[in-house]
Enzyme design. Sequence first.
Site, PDB file in Angstrom:
ATOM      1  N   HIS A  17       0.812  -1.223   0.000  1.00  0.00           N
ATOM      2  CA  HIS A  17       0.000   0.000   0.000  1.00  0.00           C
ATOM      3  C   HIS A  17       0.841   1.267   0.000  1.00  0.00           C
ATOM      4  O   HIS A  17       0.499   2.249  -0.668  1.00  0.00           O
ATOM      5  CB  HIS A  17      -0.925   0.002   1.227  1.00  0.00           C
ATOM      6  N   ASP A 117      -4.587   6.732   2.069  1.00  0.00           N
ATOM      7  CA  ASP A 117      -4.987   5.425   1.599  1.00  0.00           C
ATOM      8  C   ASP A 117      -6.490   5.317   1.809  1.00  0.00           C
ATOM      9  O   ASP A 117      -7.022   5.714   2.849  1.00  0.00           O
ATOM     10  CB  ASP A 117      -4.258   4.340   2.400  1.00  0.00           C
TER      11      ASP A 117
END
Length: 455
Positions: A17, A117
Amino acid sequence: MSTSSHIAVFAFPFGTHTAPLLDLVQRLAASAPDVKFSFFSTSESNSLIFSGSKADDLGNIKAYNVSDGIPDGHIFGGNQHLEAVGLFIKATPDNFVKVVKEAEEDAGVKISCLVTDAFLWFACDLAEEIGVPWIPFWTAASSSLSAHLYTDEIRREIATSERSEQTLALIPGLQGLNINDLPNEVLMDSQESPLAHMLYNMALKLPKATAVVLNSFEEIDPAITTDLKSMLKKFLNIGPSPLLAAASKKPPSADKDECLSWLEKQNNASVVYISFGTVISPPPDEIVALANALETCEVPFLWSLKDHAKKHLPEGFIDRARNNNGKFVTWAPQVRVLEHGAVGVFVTHCGWNSILESISFGVPLICRPFFGDQKLNSRMVQDGWKIGLKVDGGVFTKSGTINAIQYILSSDKGKAISENVRVLKEKALDAVKPNGSSTRNFQELIEIVTKSPVQ
């Protein structure tokens, strides 16, 4: 463009990520040199992703450490990764909010935008509270994003019938998808795990976001793109990043094991490249099956395999492979490998970053998915985009792997797959051209991010 802009970037410090988020922030920072970017992640994550950079090389980006939520002296149980994720989630949002104040004091400027994110859904509430835009970054494909946004509808549909073999008809662009191809978090009760709870809340919050950003390109899934544009305020595909990196003339990644010089000695489109990312190793019996299939097919291969997994290879296999055009490395410069014309197929876990890299350089895929969005990705590779195959039964067997390798490298149907991935590569290249869809979307993103909020 205002010099008072100060962008807070919140990372989810697990798996793959953080690196794509940093890539996005570096692009934004290069395009907006007068804007301050504060990058928040755990100390372990920051030390990894900034390891190749000196602090004074980061320009207008400054890294800040947030708590990982792990108590001092904590002893992990069986699944350390899932436990660490759970502890981190429990520590949010307080761990981020605490350090944001420090960053504002350092910069002398209040936060003017949150880029996070997408998993970190609490940023929606924080952005509303301080009156700034929220820009969530989804690090996977539009197909999996769509699946999460339709979670409630999917659960209602499967509640009234048998789950096995059931297909979905309700998601545009994903008609005919098997229920078992969906990420587990879509199907499980939101209270069953911290991650499932996080993703469910994310799906509820994303329609409130100022813009949702993806490392992809609109033309890969036109029906899904159209549907998501109708569900979200702004849906901005700004990739694929591998093509943008290739065009930016960044220094090439190191090649300490001389993968490229080895590839130079191989025939065009003949090599089987094998890598399962930084986290995954197949079970021992599957490593054996894959090795036996390679030996039977007598094809050149480049296998990125961790040292601890090599003990599972058949006895004498490494020496025999070395004498028959096989090469083992513990790490390969994947983008440079896939860019090389000698590579004919990529055997992969089907993570989104790996798929994008394969598409960007026109390499067909053989998929062995493990968890998360990988099953859905592999279904899209095989049946949606028709640029590769999922191994029979979803696991490596000797016969199934032989069939997949021969299908891609030697059959007429394999030639059609190679043509499909070439066509998709051209669409990706068009998207990142000066007037391409991804380029226009990125310009729109810069305008949103650098626009100062009304005080």
